[in-house]
Design an enzyme around this catalytic site. Structure first.
Site, PDB file in Angstrom:
ATOM      1  N   SER A 107     -15.351   7.224   3.760  1.00  0.00           N
ATOM      2  CA  SER A 107     -13.964   6.756   4.448  1.00  0.00           C
ATOM      3  C   SER A 107     -13.745   7.536   5.538  1.00  0.00           C
ATOM      4  O   SER A 107     -14.501   8.547   5.674  1.00  0.00           O
ATOM      5  CB  SER A 107     -12.963   6.547   3.273  1.00  0.00           C
ATOM      6  OG  SER A 107     -12.843   7.913   2.668  1.00  0.00           O
ATOM      7  N   GLU A 144     -17.227  -4.878   8.903  1.00  0.00           N
ATOM      8  CA  GLU A 144     -15.956  -5.379   8.064  1.00  0.00           C
ATOM      9  C   GLU A 144     -16.398  -7.077   8.110  1.00  0.00           C
ATOM     10  O   GLU A 144     -16.582  -7.659   9.209  1.00  0.00           O
ATOM     11  CB  GLU A 144     -14.891  -5.008   8.980  1.00  0.00           C
ATOM     12  CG  GLU A 144     -13.585  -5.060   8.312  1.00  0.00           C
ATOM     13  CD  GLU A 144     -13.776  -3.631   7.510  1.00  0.00           C
ATOM     14  OE1 GLU A 144     -14.539  -2.764   7.746  1.00  0.00           O
ATOM     15  OE2 GLU A 144     -12.704  -3.181   6.900  1.00  0.00           O
ATOM     16  N   GLU A 174     -12.760   2.640  19.052  1.00  0.00           N
ATOM     17  CA  GLU A 174     -12.921   1.118  18.803  1.00  0.00           C
ATOM     18  C   GLU A 174     -11.742   0.774  17.819  1.00  0.00           C
ATOM     19  O   GLU A 174     -11.090   1.728  17.286  1.00  0.00           O
ATOM     20  CB  GLU A 174     -14.141   0.962  17.912  1.00  0.00           C
ATOM     21  CG  GLU A 174     -15.455   1.347  18.442  1.00  0.00           C
ATOM     22  CD  GLU A 174     -16.526   1.815  17.338  1.00  0.00           C
ATOM     23  OE1 GLU A 174     -16.914   2.835  17.126  1.00  0.00           O
ATOM     24  OE2 GLU A 174     -17.024   0.700  16.871  1.00  0.00           O
ATOM     25  N   LYS A 197      -9.802  -0.619  14.688  1.00  0.00           N
ATOM     26  CA  LYS A 197      -9.855  -0.593  13.167  1.00  0.00           C
ATOM     27  C   LYS A 197      -9.543  -1.842  12.586  1.00  0.00           C
ATOM     28  O   LYS A 197      -8.351  -2.274  12.667  1.00  0.00           O
ATOM     29  CB  LYS A 197      -9.323   0.530  12.775  1.00  0.00           C
ATOM     30  CG  LYS A 197      -9.584   0.774  11.162  1.00  0.00           C
ATOM     31  CD  LYS A 197      -8.918   1.969  10.580  1.00  0.00           C
ATOM     32  CE  LYS A 197      -9.255   2.612   9.225  1.00  0.00           C
ATOM     33  NZ  LYS A 197      -8.879   1.356   8.236  1.00  0.00           N
ATOM     34  N   ASP A 205       0.683   4.441  -2.512  1.00  0.00           N
ATOM     35  CA  ASP A 205       0.445   5.591  -2.096  1.00  0.00           C
ATOM     36  C   ASP A 205       1.543   6.687  -2.672  1.00  0.00           C
ATOM     37  O   ASP A 205       1.300   7.835  -3.110  1.00  0.00           O
ATOM     38  CB  ASP A 205       0.400   5.783  -0.397  1.00  0.00           C
ATOM     39  CG  ASP A 205      -0.753   5.054  -0.040  1.00  0.00           C
ATOM     40  OD1 ASP A 205      -0.961   5.077   1.090  1.00  0.00           O
ATOM     41  OD2 ASP A 205      -1.552   4.667  -1.127  1.00  0.00           O
ATOM     42  N   ASP A 244       0.876  -1.092   0.102  1.00  0.00           N
ATOM     43  CA  ASP A 244      -0.014  -0.073   0.044  1.00  0.00           C
ATOM     44  C   ASP A 244       0.848   1.178  -0.091  1.00  0.00           C
ATOM     45  O   ASP A 244       0.542   2.288  -0.543  1.00  0.00           O
ATOM     46  CB  ASP A 244      -0.899  -0.092   1.289  1.00  0.00           C
ATOM     47  CG  ASP A 244      -1.741  -1.307   1.382  1.00  0.00           C
ATOM     48  OD1 ASP A 244      -2.751  -1.224   2.143  1.00  0.00           O
ATOM     49  OD2 ASP A 244      -2.049  -2.004   0.274  1.00  0.00           O
ATOM     50  N   ALA A 245       1.901   1.164   0.762  1.00  0.00           N
ATOM     51  CA  ALA A 245       3.012   2.188   0.844  1.00  0.00           C
ATOM     52  C   ALA A 245       3.479   2.692  -0.603  1.00  0.00           C
ATOM     53  O   ALA A 245       3.511   3.963  -0.934  1.00  0.00           O
ATOM     54  CB  ALA A 245       3.821   2.033   1.920  1.00  0.00           C
ATOM     55  N   ARG A 284     -18.362  -2.526   0.380  1.00  0.00           N
ATOM     56  CA  ARG A 284     -18.281  -1.195   0.060  1.00  0.00           C
ATOM     57  C   ARG A 284     -18.275  -0.458  -1.139  1.00  0.00           C
ATOM     58  O   ARG A 284     -18.882   0.518  -1.650  1.00  0.00           O
ATOM     59  CB  ARG A 284     -17.219  -0.677   1.020  1.00  0.00           C
ATOM     60  CG  ARG A 284     -17.077   0.794   1.095  1.00  0.00           C
ATOM     61  CD  ARG A 284     -15.706   1.161   2.086  1.00  0.00           C
ATOM     62  NE  ARG A 284     -15.703   2.604   1.909  1.00  0.00           N
ATOM     63  CZ  ARG A 284     -15.195   3.445   1.074  1.00  0.00           C
ATOM     64  NH1 ARG A 284     -14.948   2.778  -0.187  1.00  0.00           N
ATOM     65  NH2 ARG A 284     -15.056   4.697   1.092  1.00  0.00           N
ATOM     66  N   LYS A 293     -14.356   8.191  17.159  1.00  0.00           N
ATOM     67  CA  LYS A 293     -15.616   8.916  17.153  1.00  0.00           C
ATOM     68  C   LYS A 293     -16.306   9.893  18.214  1.00  0.00           C
ATOM     69  O   LYS A 293     -16.134   9.496  19.446  1.00  0.00           O
ATOM     70  CB  LYS A 293     -16.473   7.909  16.776  1.00  0.00           C
ATOM     71  CG  LYS A 293     -16.585   7.113  15.588  1.00  0.00           C
ATOM     72  CD  LYS A 293     -17.466   5.950  15.279  1.00  0.00           C
ATOM     73  CE  LYS A 293     -17.085   4.987  14.175  1.00  0.00           C
ATOM     74  NZ  LYS A 293     -18.099   3.928  13.934  1.00  0.00           N
TER      75      LYS A 293
HETATM   76  N1  LIG Z   1     -14.389   3.545   6.574  1.00  0.00           N
HETATM   77  C1  LIG Z   1     -15.069   3.726   7.966  1.00  0.00           C
HETATM   78  O1  LIG Z   1     -15.639   4.321   8.164  1.00  0.00           O
HETATM   79  C2  LIG Z   1     -14.588   2.794   9.246  1.00  0.00           C
HETATM   80  C3  LIG Z   1     -13.831   1.439   8.947  1.00  0.00           C
HETATM   81  C4  LIG Z   1     -13.600   0.961  10.148  1.00  0.00           C
HETATM   82  C5  LIG Z   1     -12.926  -0.159  10.316  1.00  0.00           C
HETATM   83  N2  LIG Z   1     -12.318  -0.764   9.149  1.00  0.00           N
HETATM   84  N3  LIG Z   1     -13.224  -0.846  11.397  1.00  0.00           N
HETATM   85  C6  LIG Z   1     -13.670  -0.514  12.658  1.00  0.00           C
HETATM   86  C7  LIG Z   1     -14.590   0.587  12.352  1.00  0.00           C
HETATM   87  C8  LIG Z   1     -15.500   1.253  13.487  1.00  0.00           C
HETATM   88  N4  LIG Z   1     -15.489   0.559  14.647  1.00  0.00           N
HETATM   89  O2  LIG Z   1     -15.868   2.228  13.450  1.00  0.00           O
HETATM   90  C9  LIG Z   1     -14.524   1.508  11.057  1.00  0.00           C
HETATM   91  S1  LIG Z   1     -15.277   2.891  10.577  1.00  0.00           S
END
Ligand SMILES: NC(=O)c1cc2c(N)ncc(C(N)=O)c2s1
Length: 334
Positions: free
Chosen positions: A88, A186, A119, A121, A43, A39-40, A142, A302
């Site tokens: 995103s 996910e 949370e 990711k 980018d 990915d790097a 998505r 959030k």
């Molecule tokens: N693209 C996004 O908005 C998010 C992507 C992800 C992800 N990959 N894992 C957890 C969360 C979460 N707990 O909100 C979110 S939110």
């Protein structure tokens, strides 16, 4: 003047070459789930093209890769319009950038008034699950955030995806229980399943997957549900297209509703009221990253209150009320 014309010519050629490379690698990543570069590295190519286009705006055409919204909708699936756009998130690459976001958010909401939900990711494939009258009716990837690929038959085989929402969760919705809801989350492949799958691939002389995320995507974005059923995929749900019918007023209360409804919700969540608590959650998540049976690539912070999220709204690309604090890439999976 001649030198400038020559420089522009060279820039145009380099931009064309970069567009070709970006399209190729994007196809490998989004369509085949088999990237050849990190990915790097991807980018880096994109940033070089953005810099050339900044210097020579006339090179920006609708076909330029910089104009593509991330994500790929493969023609091999029916396409599905999401109920609402799947945004995103902006990234914070280090604690300073995280603090910049926290300060900006505190200022916008009035200092000391914001509670945050932190949370993990999850490093998987984003999906949207639609329920009507409490029954599972559709699943889509998505895709590009507006349009996804219909993977309903494949997702039906994922054992932790509920086919019916619980009576308690529907009762919570009251008269709105009959309105369709589209939850987001996910799909991931547990690390143990990923290792077993690659051992099988080695034994059968097939190409192994580079990491659990590509394995999950490759298992979901193919035509045969029987293949998906064998891949031991799992989910964590964490968002919804429209919160109104659920009568919940915060992310934390929403996560409780998801659990009550029968969805898998990641247990590593905390409400934080100060930047120090947010930092502590991020440090703890990074420290315990290897102990988890799934890959994570950071922490999602959030604003907890939905009223405050509405106050902050969205930019063209992402919500102002969320930030993805990114971890450094883990060492190679295989
Ligand atoms: N693209 C996004 O908005 C998010 C992507 C992800 C992800 N990959 N894992 C957890 C969360 C979460 N707990 O909100 C979110 S939110």
């Amino acid at each position: 003047e001649a030198a400038r014309a020559e420089a522009r010519e060279a820039a145009a050629e380099r931009a064309a070459e970069l567009n070709r490379q970006l399209e190729y690698h994007a196809y490998r990543y989004y369509a085949l789930d088999a990237p050849e570069i990190t990915d790097a590295a991807f980018d880096k190519l994109l940033i070089e093209l953005q810099q050339i286009e900044a210097a020579y705006p006339e090179l920006v055409t609708p076909r330029s890769y910089t104009q593509r919204v991330g994500g790929y909708v493969s023609p091999q699936f029916q396409s599905v319009e999401h109920m609402a756009r799947m945004y995103s998130m902006d990234d914070a690459m280090n604690l300073d950038e995280l603090d910049e976001w926290l300060e900006r958010t505190e200022a916008a909401l009035g200092a000391g008034h914001a509670t945050y939900t932190c949370e993990l990711k999850i490093d998987g494939l984003g999906v949207a699950l639609t329920y009507e009258d409490g029954r599972f009716v559709r699943a889509a990837t998505r895709g590009d955030g507006v349009t996804g690929e219909d993977v309903t038959l494949n997702v039906r085989t994922i054992r932790d995806v509920p086919m019916r929402l619980s009576q308690a969760a529907l009762a919570h919705m009251g008269a709105d229980a009959r309105r369709p809801i589209e939850v987001r989350g996910e799909v991931y492949m547990p690390k143990g399943s990923f290792l077993r799958l690659n051992e099988e691939a080695d034994a059968q002389g097939r190409e192994p997957f580079a990491n659990p995320r590509n394995a999950a995507a490759g298992s979901l974005r193919q035509k045969d549900p029987k293949v998906t059923a064998r891949r031991d995929l799992a989910t964590f749900l964490y968002a919804v297209a429209d919160t109104a019918p659920l009568h919940v007023d915060s992310q934390h209360a929403f996560l409780s509703w998801l659990k009550e409804a029968g969805f898998s919700v990641n247990p590593n969540v905390a409400r934080c009221t100060t930047p120090a608590e947010v930092h502590a959650f991020c440090a703890d998540a990074l420290a315990h990253r290897e102990d988890l049976d799934y890959d994570i690539d950071g922490v999602v912070v959030k604003v907890d209150s939905f009223a405050q999220q509405d106050e902050l709204g969205f930019t063209a690309r992402a919500p102002r009320w969320a930030i993805a604090f990114k971890f450094p890439p883990e060492e190679k999976e295989t």
